[in-house]
Design a protein around this motif. Structure first.
Motif, short mmCIF file in Angstrom:
data_model
loop_
_atom_site.label_atom_id
_atom_site.label_comp_id
_atom_site.label_asym_id
_atom_site.label_seq_id
_atom_site.Cartn_x
_atom_site.Cartn_y
_atom_site.Cartn_z
N TYR A 1 -8.73 -5.75 0.54
CA TYR A 1 -9.34 -5.54 -0.78
C TYR A 1 -8.38 -5.95 -1.89
N LEU A 2 -7.11 -5.56 -1.77
CA LEU A 2 -6.12 -5.93 -2.77
C LEU A 2 -5.96 -7.44 -2.86
N ASP A 3 -5.96 -8.10 -1.71
CA ASP A 3 -5.88 -9.56 -1.67
C ASP A 3 -7.09 -10.20 -2.36
N PHE B 1 -8.41 -2.54 5.61
CA PHE B 1 -9.44 -2.78 4.61
C PHE B 1 -8.83 -2.74 3.20
N LEU B 2 -7.94 -1.79 2.95
CA LEU B 2 -7.30 -1.68 1.64
C LEU B 2 -6.47 -2.92 1.33
N PRO C 1 -13.43 3.30 4.45
CA PRO C 1 -12.37 2.83 3.55
C PRO C 1 -12.90 2.52 2.15
N GLU C 2 -14.17 2.13 2.05
CA GLU C 2 -14.75 1.89 0.73
C GLU C 2 -14.73 3.17 -0.11
N ILE D 1 0.82 -1.22 0.00
CA ILE D 1 0.00 0.00 0.00
C ILE D 1 0.86 1.27 0.00
N ASN D 2 2.17 1.11 -0.21
CA ASN D 2 3.03 2.29 -0.35
C ASN D 2 2.68 3.05 -1.62
#
Length: 326
Positions: A286-288, A282-283, A248-249, A4-5
Motif C-alpha cells: 500500500y505504501l509503495d 499488504f501495508l 489489513p485494509e 513500517i517501523n
C-alpha cells in the motif's frame, strides 16, 4: 530501518500490527510464531483481579478453624498467581525480541500497585491496564466512575517506570475528554475499545448465555470514528486500535484515523499467527502504491484535524446517509 517501523509508548516496533491480549498470548510457542510472522509487539493475556479474589474465597470456604488463615490463603494465592504470570513474562521475554506488554484486568486500585512493580521487575517492556467496570448501581455516577479510573492509573503510573497504556470501553459520554484525563493521570497511550462480555438470551432455556466471543469485522467502524476524533484533539496521547480488525485494509484505516498501533486477535484465532505476515505485506504494498515513504506518513492523515467544522461535517454525513433513504 523498515518503512513500517513505528514507535509506541517509546518502544521501537517493527510493525504497527501487534498481538492483542487473548488466550493465544499466554502460549510461548504461539507468541514465537507471531513474532516470526512479523508482529510488532505482543500484549500478554490479562492477569484478572477477580480470578485471584475468587480462588482465595473458594479455598477459604473449604473450611478452616482459624480466621487469620484467610489472610495467609489470600497471600498464597496472590503469590502463586502473580508468580506464574511473572514466569510467563520472563519465558516470553527470553523467547522473542519484540516488545512484551503485560496486561492486568482490574476494577479496584488496591493491590495492583505492588502487582505492577513485580510485573515490571519480571521484564515487561510496558503495561496495559484493562479496567473493567460496568455501572450496575444508581449510586455511582459517571463522574465517580471516571475518577476511579484516573485513581487507578495515577497509582500504578507512580509505582513503575515502564510506560502504561489504558484500555477503555466505548460508553463514556466524551471519549476525547476522558482520554485527555487519562493522559493527565500519566498514561502514555489509550487503547480503544475494550470488547466486553456480551450476554444473549436463549428463549427456549429462558436463561442468559454468552454471545459469540470473537469480534465481527463490521465492529471496527466504531473505533474508526472515535480514534479519528480523539487523536485530533488529544495531542499528548498515543492511540491503539482494537476490536473488529480482520483485514489489513481495516488496519490501514485505523492508522489513517490516527492510531499508532493496531491490535488484532480474532483474526489470529481464525487464520493463525501467519496473518501478521499478510498484514505487513499488504501495508508495504500500500505504501509503495500510494508513494508514501513510510507508515508514519499515513498515521493520522485522515483524523478530524483537517476538518474545519467537525460538528457540521458529522451532521452532513448523517443527513447524506439517512436523510435520503426511503
Amino acid at each position: 530501518m523498515s518503512r513500517i517501523n513505528v514507535r509506541y509508548m517509546g518502544l521501537d516496533l517493527g510493525s504497527p500490527f501487534i498481538a492483542a491480549s487473548c488466550g493465544l498470548t499466554a502460549d510461548v510457542e504461539k507468541v514465537k510464531q507471531m513474532a516470526e510472522a512479523g508482529a510488532g509487539a505482543v500484549v500478554l493475556k490479562s492477569l484478572f483481579e477477580e480470578q485471584i479474589a475468587a480462588e482465595s474465597s473458594h479455598l477459604v470456604e473449604q473450611g478452616t478453624d482459624y480466621a487469620e488463615s484467610a489472610d495467609y490463603v489470600h497471600y498464597f494465592v496472590r503469590q502463586n498467581s502473580l508468580g506464574n504470570y511473572c514466569r510467563l513474562i520472563r519465558e516470553i521475554r527470553n523467547a522473542v525480541t519484540i516488545p512484551v506488554i503485560a496486561s492486568i484486568n482490574c476494577y479496584t486500585d488496591g493491590e495492583w500497585i505492588s502487582y505492577a512493580r513485580e510485573i515490571e521487575n519480571a521484564g515487561a517492556d510496558a503495561l496495559e491496564i484493562n479496567i473493567y467496570s460496568i455501572p450496575l448501581s444508581l449510586s455511582r455516577n459517571s463522574v465517580d466512575i471516571e475518577k476511579e479510573y484516573e485513581s487507578v492509573v495515577r497509582k500504578i503510573v507512580s509505582a513503575v517506570k515502564i510506560p502504561v497504556a489504558v484500555k477503555i470501553g466505548s460508553s463514556f459520554t466524551s471519549v476525547p475528554y476522558f482520554a485527555d484525563r487519562l493522559v493527565a493521570s500519566g498514561a502514555r497511550a489509550v487503547v480503544m475499545f475494550n470488547r466486553f462480555y456480551t450476554p444473549d438470551i436463549d428463549i427456549e432455556k429462558v436463561d442468559f448465555v454468552a454471545s459469540e466471543p470473537l469480534s465481527d469485522e463490521r465492529e471496527h467502524v466504531r473505533e474508526l470514528r472515535a480514534i479519528a476524533i480523539a487523536s485530533s484533539l488529544v495531542k499528548a496521547a498515543e492511540f491503539s486500535a482494537t476490536t473488529g480488525i480482520h483485514t489489513p485494509e481495516a488496519g490501514i484505516k485505523m492508522l489513517l484515523a490516527g492510531a499508532s498501533t493496531v491490535q488484532i486477535s480474532s483474526v489470529v484465532y481464525k487464520k493463525g499467527p501467519a496473518v501478521f505476515r499478510e498484514f505487513n505485506t499488504f501495508l508495504e504494498d500500500y505504501l509503495d502504491r500510494k508513494g508514501y515513504s513510510g507508515v508514519n506518513d499515513i498515521i493520522g492523515k485522515l483524523n478530524y484535524s483537517g476538518i474545519q467544522n467537525p460538528d457540521r461535517f458529522e451532521r452532513t454525513q448523517f443527513m447524506k446517509t439517512f436523510g435520503s433513504r426511503k
